[in-house]
Structure formats: C-alpha cells, structure tokens
Scaffold this motif. Structure first.
Motif, short mmCIF file in Angstrom:
data_model
loop_
_atom_site.label_atom_id
_atom_site.label_comp_id
_atom_site.label_asym_id
_atom_site.label_seq_id
_atom_site.Cartn_x
_atom_site.Cartn_y
_atom_site.Cartn_z
N LEU A 217 -53.29 -49.75 14.82
CA LEU A 217 -54.25 -49.03 13.99
C LEU A 217 -55.59 -49.76 14.04
N ASP A 218 -56.59 -49.13 14.64
CA ASP A 218 -57.85 -49.82 14.91
C ASP A 218 -58.65 -50.14 13.66
N ASP A 219 -58.36 -49.44 12.55
CA ASP A 219 -59.11 -49.71 11.33
C ASP A 219 -58.44 -50.76 10.44
N LEU A 220 -57.35 -51.36 10.94
CA LEU A 220 -56.69 -52.46 10.24
C LEU A 220 -56.85 -53.74 11.06
N ASN B 126 -52.00 -54.96 10.63
CA ASN B 126 -51.14 -54.22 11.55
C ASN B 126 -49.74 -54.81 11.59
N ASN C 24 -50.44 -48.71 20.39
CA ASN C 24 -50.29 -47.93 19.16
C ASN C 24 -50.64 -48.74 17.91
N TYR D 228 -60.17 -57.21 14.43
CA TYR D 228 -59.70 -55.85 14.64
C TYR D 228 -59.23 -55.68 16.08
#
Length: 230
Positions: A96-99, A104, A94, A139
């Motif tokens: 956040l792939d764009d952080l 994160n 869970n 990332y």
C-alpha cells in the motif's frame, strides 16, 4: 518433520468448456519443504496456488492445508484461514503506497486482532532480521524493487504462517535484486519455513527449492528432488 502442510487429493478445476486448468492433481508438501512449481504460461501453476490460498475452489477433489479443508470454506472462513495460516508474496509486491514500510508490515496482525504492542515488536523484529529496519518510516515508492519485495516478505511472515506462498517473486526484479530475493527465500527455508514457489525460472527453483514439481496442461509431469536433479 514429516507432517504434511499441503495435501491435494484428486483436484480438478475447469473454467469453461475447454481443457481443465488442473486435471486430477494429487500433491503433498511436507512441513519444512521448499517446493517450486514450474511450467509454461497457462499450465495451471497459478490455479494450483489460488486453490491452496483459498482464493478459488476445485470442481473435484479436496484441498487440505495444515490439516484444514480449504475447499469447503466460505468467504469469511477463507479470509480468516489466509490471515492465520498462510503468507503470500506476489510478483508486483502489492504494498500500500500510502502507508509506510512499518505500517505495511504490521497491517496483517492488526487485521488478525493481535495486540498493538506485540504486533509492533513482531514487525520491528522482522524488519531488523530482513535488513530493512532503516526504511521503517519510508514509503514503498521510494524503495528499489528488491527492497520492496523484502517488505512484502516481512508482511507475509507477520502472523507466523505455517505456509509461505510466493507467486513469481522475482519476476518484476532485475537480476541483482532477483538474486537477493532468492537468497532470502533460501534463508527462510533454512530456518524451517515451508515454502511453495511458483516460477517460470528454473534457476530460481534450483537455488532455493528442495523439490521441483512440473505442470503441463494441468497435470503434474515431474516431481523431482532438486539434489537428485543436479
């Protein structure tokens, strides 16, 4: 320490007209314990975890965590409770792939209103202690499963939770990464972290828990000190 972090008192939860997901469950977890909840799919393990996390409410009974009645909290109160009292680690990370990894990890403290400098120091310390500081600006999608789970653990520990909840934390990992996360949980427990772990894997429970609680059809059927089971 002998103070209880978790107290479930006669807790039941029903979702439809069928058998209850949990039936009159009473359970205590003392500060500093590492407890593994075992049972087949549909036994009530995830329901128990959701009640402790304040993500669900019982139909009967009381749920207390760190002295707070969780079952009486409204939505806003439950969100504040989760930020301040518990950390959660999930099977599928869970993140956040764009952080970045760093962002994160630092996010929970930002949501809790911590000062920026203190939050950054805490995140840096966690990444260093969990041996993933070199990935701080990476990332999550570029990391292995075991590395991502370490990031998830760092994020869960960000606000110094009284309780760490782990829901099948090795379920999506290969055996080597799973063993790595098992060792990490053991190290956290050795440092005094209270942990409740839900797993299908008796070997994981044996390696990092001091006590196992078995649930079948919504009822506790065994509660055993791991050392006594060996």
């Amino acid at each position: 320490m002998t103070d209880n972090v978790i107290e479930l008192r006669g807790v039941s939860r029903r979702y439809d007209s069928g058998p209850p997901a949990l039936a009159d469950v009473s359970l205590t977890v003392a500060a500093g314990e590492a407890v593994a909840i075992l049972g087949p799919s549909g036994s009530g393990k995830s329901t128990l975890l959701n009640l402790v996390a304040g993500l669900d409410k019982p139909d009967d009974g009381e749920v207390l965590v760190a002295g707070q009645r969780v079952d009486t909290l409204g939505e806003a109160g439950a969100a504040k409770y989760r930020r301040r009292t518990i950390g959660m680690v999930f099977q599928f990370f869970n993140l956040l792939d764009d952080l970045t990894v760093f962002d994160n990890v630092v996010l929970p403290s930002q949501l809790a209103g911590a000062g920026r400098a203190d939050a950054r120091r805490r995140a840096t310390d966690l990444l260093t202690n969990l041996d993933i500081a070199r990935y701080a600006q990476t990332y999550p999608g570029r990391l292995s499963g075991g590395q991502r789970q370490r990031v998830a653990v760092a994020r869960a520990l960000m606000n110094r939770p009284a309780l760490l909840l782990a829901d099948e934390p090795t379920g999506a990992l290969d055996s080597a990464s799973g063993a790595d996360v098992s060792r990490l949980l053991s190290e956290l427990h050795a440092d005094g972290q209270t942990i409740v772990l839900v797993t299908h894997d008796p070997a994981l429970a044996e390696s990092c828990a001091t006590r196992t609680v078995e649930i079948v059809d919504g009822r506790i059927t065994a509660d055993t000190a791991v050392g006594a089971a060996r």
